[in-house]
Design an enzyme around this catalytic site. Structure first.
Site, mmCIF file in Angstrom:
data_model
loop_
_atom_site.group_PDB
_atom_site.id
_atom_site.type_symbol
_atom_site.label_atom_id
_atom_site.label_comp_id
_atom_site.label_asym_id
_atom_site.label_seq_id
_atom_site.Cartn_x
_atom_site.Cartn_y
_atom_site.Cartn_z
ATOM 1 N N LYS A 43 0.923 -1.149 0.006
ATOM 2 C CA LYS A 43 0.086 0.128 0.006
ATOM 3 C C LYS A 43 0.917 1.496 0.012
ATOM 4 O O LYS A 43 2.139 1.161 0.274
ATOM 5 C CB LYS A 43 -1.010 -0.091 1.319
ATOM 6 C CG LYS A 43 -0.197 0.082 2.580
ATOM 7 C CD LYS A 43 -0.922 -0.452 3.803
ATOM 8 C CE LYS A 43 -0.248 -0.411 5.163
ATOM 9 N NZ LYS A 43 -1.128 -0.926 6.169
ATOM 10 N N ARG A 137 -10.433 -0.853 14.914
ATOM 11 C CA ARG A 137 -10.233 -0.031 13.632
ATOM 12 C C ARG A 137 -11.007 -0.481 12.696
ATOM 13 O O ARG A 137 -12.236 -0.818 13.092
ATOM 14 C CB ARG A 137 -8.726 0.132 13.374
ATOM 15 C CG ARG A 137 -8.390 1.157 12.437
ATOM 16 C CD ARG A 137 -6.866 1.095 12.273
ATOM 17 N NE ARG A 137 -6.342 0.048 11.575
ATOM 18 C CZ ARG A 137 -5.084 -0.095 11.005
ATOM 19 N NH1 ARG A 137 -4.268 0.715 11.073
ATOM 20 N NH2 ARG A 137 -4.807 -1.194 10.206
ATOM 21 N N TYR A 253 17.063 30.686 5.721
ATOM 22 C CA TYR A 253 16.030 31.153 6.585
ATOM 23 C C TYR A 253 16.314 31.228 7.777
ATOM 24 O O TYR A 253 16.558 30.732 8.647
ATOM 25 C CB TYR A 253 14.640 30.429 6.215
ATOM 26 C CG TYR A 253 14.133 30.435 4.793
ATOM 27 C CD1 TYR A 253 13.864 31.791 4.231
ATOM 28 C CD2 TYR A 253 13.845 29.451 3.996
ATOM 29 C CE1 TYR A 253 13.137 32.045 2.940
ATOM 30 C CE2 TYR A 253 13.439 29.546 2.885
ATOM 31 C CZ TYR A 253 13.042 30.847 2.142
ATOM 32 O OH TYR A 253 12.836 30.825 0.784
HETATM 33 C C1 LIG Z 1 -0.180 -1.917 6.842
HETATM 34 C C2 LIG Z 1 -0.820 -3.080 7.295
HETATM 35 C C3 LIG Z 1 -0.080 -4.159 7.288
HETATM 36 C C4 LIG Z 1 1.504 -4.287 7.169
HETATM 37 O O1 LIG Z 1 2.091 -3.684 8.636
HETATM 38 P P1 LIG Z 1 3.514 -3.337 8.880
HETATM 39 O O2 LIG Z 1 3.704 -2.925 10.283
HETATM 40 O O3 LIG Z 1 4.143 -2.282 8.102
HETATM 41 O O4 LIG Z 1 4.258 -4.651 8.670
HETATM 42 C C5 LIG Z 1 -0.396 -5.435 7.827
HETATM 43 N N1 LIG Z 1 -1.810 -5.623 7.756
HETATM 44 C C6 LIG Z 1 -2.492 -4.618 7.767
HETATM 45 C C7 LIG Z 1 -4.216 -4.832 7.774
HETATM 46 C C8 LIG Z 1 -2.191 -3.445 7.367
HETATM 47 O O5 LIG Z 1 -2.996 -2.504 7.189
#
Ligand SMILES: *Cc1c(COP(=O)(O)O)cnc(C)c1O
Length: 350
Positions: A43, A137, A253
């Site tokens: 993602k 969540r 700056y």
């Molecule tokens: C982003 C995500 C992961 C990966 O988690 P990491 O902590 O980056 O290894 C796994 N499962 C879900 C549902 C996620 O949203």
């Protein structure tokens, strides 16, 4: 009017990305997953690393299951990965999302009774289910799993997600127990619980498939993974100008740095619009052939000024590396390793 676009010259900033490190990290996480296989969270454009870079490398390493958050992240991934091994974590919010899932053949992750109804009403098919075991969540409640709507789904992966995998917390064991309860309540082909840090919690957390993200890209979420995970990403930038300062002259700056002695400084093509945030002002380092080149004064939107006192050979057009080892960078800035990766901006060619 038809005009020929001249060829774009290379950018003066780039991400050095180490394919061997990405391969080694996935293989290490797959090995640590024991009898389970490791998938890959890709993602947010593979955490900013670039999905067009990461997905082929991960596939070549042996990875078969891929996770994105948004529907918009599907099409780039489908150039590299079969659709039926792609899961969309956010699931459908409308009939248009469902139509897109059916047209592409990717799996929605069903997170609620509302999403289950959307999927059923469109005819359904293989999907994943996320059950919430304590993060509160996205995800179905354990009590929802008995609902005929959910029992009617064709479930490939039964997911849950750990809230505190990177800590020694009693919540981990509680979530693991509830996920095991869920496995007894809803028929499914494969089960998945662990993110990167969850892999280090041991075999009870592995199920059939793990879902590492951060650690693939060089993040170390817990001490147990230190020494196993290699750095993947280094921001690099070109020197645009070299100048000599007199003692007493200031830099950048708000003139927050004053040269105590005559100094040679360089202006590099990297700034906070690229994700090199102002928290590095006066404390970041760049490097050339191992020589540290401290950041002087404020980071600007498009540039940063560095001390070249120890690197007299450097000239305009030469490249320097930002110090960006994620554990150290997080400790120095107060940003999380996740933020440090996903911040890296759109001006880096990917
Ligand atoms: C982003 C995500 C992961 C990966 O988690 P990491 O902590 O980056 O290894 C796994 N499962 C879900 C549902 C996620 O949203």
């Amino acid at each position: 009017m038809v005009t020929m676009q001249p060829e774009l010259p290379p950018a003066a900033l780039r991400l050095k990305r180490d394919a061997n490190a990405l391969t080694a990290n996935w293989r290490a996480l797959d090995r640590l997953s024991g009898s389970a296989r490791a998938g890959a969270a890709v993602k947010a454009d593979a955490y900013g690393v670039g999905v067009d870079f990461a997905a082929p490398v991960l596939r070549e390493a042996g990875c078969e299951d891929f996770f994105v958050a948004h529907w918009a992240e599907v099409s780039a991934l489908l150039s590299h990965v079969p659709a039926d091994r792609v899961s969309v974590l956010h699931g459908p919010l409308s009939a248009l999302d469902v139509r897109f899932a059916l047209a592409t053949g990717v799996k929605p992750v069903i997170n609620s009774l509302y999403q289950a109804a959307l999927w059923r009403d469109a005819g359904g098919g293989a999907c994943d289910v996320m059950v919430d075991t304590g993060i509160n969540r996205l995800g179905l409640a354990l009590a929802d799993l008995a609902d005929p709507l959910v029992q009617g789904l064709d479930v490939d992966l039964l997911h849950s997600h750990l809230a505190s995998a990177d800590e020694d917390s009693p919540l981990n064991q509680l979530q693991c127990q509830r996920w095991n309860d869920a496995r007894g309540l809803l028929p499914h082909r494969r089960a998945s619980l662990a993110n990167s840090a969850g892999i280090a919690l041991g075999a009870n957390y592995h199920g059939d498939l793990t879902r590492p993200g951060l650690a693939l890209y060089g993040g170390v979420p817990c001490p147990a993974l230190a020494g196993t995970i290699a750095q993947v990403v280094t921001p690099q930038a070109a020197l645009m100008q070299v100048r000599e300062l007199q003692a007493g002259e200031t830099v950048g700056y708000n003139a927050t740095f004053t040269a105590p002695v005559p100094m040679r400084v360089g202006v590099v093509c990297l700034g906070y619009a690229d994700g090199y945030l102002r928290c590095w002002s006066g404390k970041g380092h760049f490097r050339h052939n191992g020589l540290p080149l401290p950041v002087l004064g404020r980071v600007s939107m498009d540039m940063t000024i560095i001390d070249l006192s120890t690197a007299h050979q450097l000239r305009e057009g030469d490249w320097v590396d930002a110090d960006y080892a994620l554990v150290d960078a997080a400790a120095e800035t107060g940003l999380s390793q996740y933020e440090l990766l996903t911040l890296l901006g759109r001006r880096f060619p990917r």
